[in-house]
Motif scaffolding. Structure first.
Motif, PDB file in Angstrom:
ATOM      1  N   GLN A 147       0.637  -1.464   0.015  1.00  0.00           N
ATOM      2  CA  GLN A 147       0.027   0.354   0.576  1.00  0.00           C
ATOM      3  C   GLN A 147       0.463   0.847  -0.205  1.00  0.00           C
ATOM      4  OE1 GLN A 147      -2.885   0.191   2.772  1.00  0.00           O
ATOM      5  NE2 GLN A 147      -3.928   1.797   2.469  1.00  0.00           N
ATOM      6  N   GLU A 148       1.678   0.649   1.001  1.00  0.00           N
ATOM      7  CA  GLU A 148       2.818   2.058   0.757  1.00  0.00           C
ATOM      8  C   GLU A 148       3.500   2.858  -0.600  1.00  0.00           C
ATOM      9  OE1 GLU A 148       6.035   1.451   3.361  1.00  0.00           O
ATOM     10  OE2 GLU A 148       4.881   1.774   4.851  1.00  0.00           O
ATOM     11  N   ARG A 149       3.571   1.834  -0.985  1.00  0.00           N
ATOM     12  CA  ARG A 149       4.717   1.356  -2.523  1.00  0.00           C
ATOM     13  C   ARG A 149       3.728   2.164  -3.061  1.00  0.00           C
ATOM     14  NH1 ARG A 149       7.412  -3.291  -5.328  1.00  0.00           N
ATOM     15  NH2 ARG A 149       6.385  -4.214  -4.036  1.00  0.00           N
ATOM     16  N   THR A 150       1.761   1.509  -3.060  1.00  0.00           N
ATOM     17  CA  THR A 150       1.136   2.542  -4.666  1.00  0.00           C
ATOM     18  C   THR A 150       1.069   3.134  -4.192  1.00  0.00           C
ATOM     19  OG1 THR A 150      -0.281  -0.164  -4.173  1.00  0.00           O
ATOM     20  CG2 THR A 150      -1.076   1.398  -4.961  1.00  0.00           C
ATOM     21  N   VAL A 168       3.775   5.365  -6.164  1.00  0.00           N
ATOM     22  CA  VAL A 168       3.188   5.788  -7.592  1.00  0.00           C
ATOM     23  C   VAL A 168       2.419   6.756  -7.625  1.00  0.00           C
ATOM     24  CG1 VAL A 168       2.548   4.294  -9.232  1.00  0.00           C
ATOM     25  CG2 VAL A 168       4.911   3.331  -7.495  1.00  0.00           C
ATOM     26  N   LEU A 169       1.252   5.886  -7.306  1.00  0.00           N
ATOM     27  CA  LEU A 169       0.296   7.590  -7.056  1.00  0.00           C
ATOM     28  C   LEU A 169       0.477   9.059  -7.060  1.00  0.00           C
ATOM     29  CD1 LEU A 169      -2.842   7.783  -8.780  1.00  0.00           C
ATOM     30  CD2 LEU A 169      -3.741   7.105  -6.118  1.00  0.00           C
ATOM     31  N   GLY A 170       1.078   9.102  -6.112  1.00  0.00           N
ATOM     32  CA  GLY A 170       1.500  10.191  -5.546  1.00  0.00           C
ATOM     33  C   GLY A 170       2.405  10.964  -6.880  1.00  0.00           C
ATOM     34  N   VAL A 182       2.374   3.918 -16.880  1.00  0.00           N
ATOM     35  CA  VAL A 182       1.824   3.358 -15.679  1.00  0.00           C
ATOM     36  C   VAL A 182       1.915   1.888 -15.679  1.00  0.00           C
ATOM     37  CG1 VAL A 182      -0.053   3.155 -14.726  1.00  0.00           C
ATOM     38  CG2 VAL A 182       0.035   5.304 -14.940  1.00  0.00           C
ATOM     39  N   VAL A 183       1.520   1.699 -17.402  1.00  0.00           N
ATOM     40  CA  VAL A 183       1.279   0.028 -17.565  1.00  0.00           C
ATOM     41  C   VAL A 183       2.893  -0.574 -17.283  1.00  0.00           C
ATOM     42  CG1 VAL A 183       1.165  -1.502 -19.495  1.00  0.00           C
ATOM     43  CG2 VAL A 183      -0.677   0.234 -19.662  1.00  0.00           C
ATOM     44  N   GLY A 184       4.013   0.431 -17.850  1.00  0.00           N
ATOM     45  CA  GLY A 184       5.571  -0.593 -17.832  1.00  0.00           C
ATOM     46  C   GLY A 184       5.714  -0.563 -15.803  1.00  0.00           C
ATOM     47  N   VAL A 185       5.391   0.305 -14.957  1.00  0.00           N
ATOM     48  CA  VAL A 185       4.799   0.417 -13.847  1.00  0.00           C
ATOM     49  C   VAL A 185       4.309  -0.337 -13.278  1.00  0.00           C
ATOM     50  CG1 VAL A 185       5.577   2.434 -11.864  1.00  0.00           C
ATOM     51  CG2 VAL A 185       6.377   2.961 -13.702  1.00  0.00           C
ATOM     52  N   LEU A 186       3.511  -1.356 -13.092  1.00  0.00           N
ATOM     53  CA  LEU A 186       3.183  -1.081 -12.886  1.00  0.00           C
ATOM     54  C   LEU A 186       3.127  -3.256 -13.282  1.00  0.00           C
ATOM     55  CD1 LEU A 186      -0.828  -0.046 -13.066  1.00  0.00           C
ATOM     56  CD2 LEU A 186       0.562  -0.362 -11.316  1.00  0.00           C
TER      57      LEU A 186
END
Length: 113
Positions: free
Chosen positions: A3-6, A9-11, A42-46
């Motif tokens: 959750q911290e990583r998500t 990344v979103l921020g 985002v696709v690459g990061v995800l």
């Protein structure tokens, strides 16, 4: 930890989208379709965030990351589509060969079988 990583990344993505949008609106940079270009990134990061770093996510992240950069460059007039597509094809081959390295692990779903 996930959750911290998500949230991180979103921020970062929101800051990048907002910053690019603002700079384009103020005329500091050429107008770019940031939703499309960052969507590719985002696709690459995800790929890496969701499955971890492995041979498959390396190829996916590399391809979509490069596609994102080339998309911005094309929209800014730096690269033509006649150059963008062959570069992506060449890079795909490079990513696939690089993924053969023993330094990059196999995906977990292959190891389970």
């Amino acid at each position: 930890m996930q959750q911290e990583r998500t949230s991180l990344v979103l921020g970062v993505l929101l800051i990048a989208v907002g910053g690019g949008w603002l700079l384009g609106s103020l005329g500091f940079i050429p107008t770019v379709d940031w939703a499309w270009s960052l969507g590719l990134a985002v696709v690459g990061v995800l790929a890496i965030v969701l499955s971890g770093f492995d041979k498959v996510s390396f190829v996916i992240a590399g391809f979509f990351g490069l596609a994102s950069v080339l998309s911005v460059m094309r929209q800014m007039g730096v690269v033509r589509v006649e150059v963008e597509i062959p570069v992506l094809v060449l890079a795909s081959g490079v990513f696939l060969i690089a993924a053969r390295s023993e330094a990059i692990p196999l995906p977990r779903w292959i190891l389970k079988g």
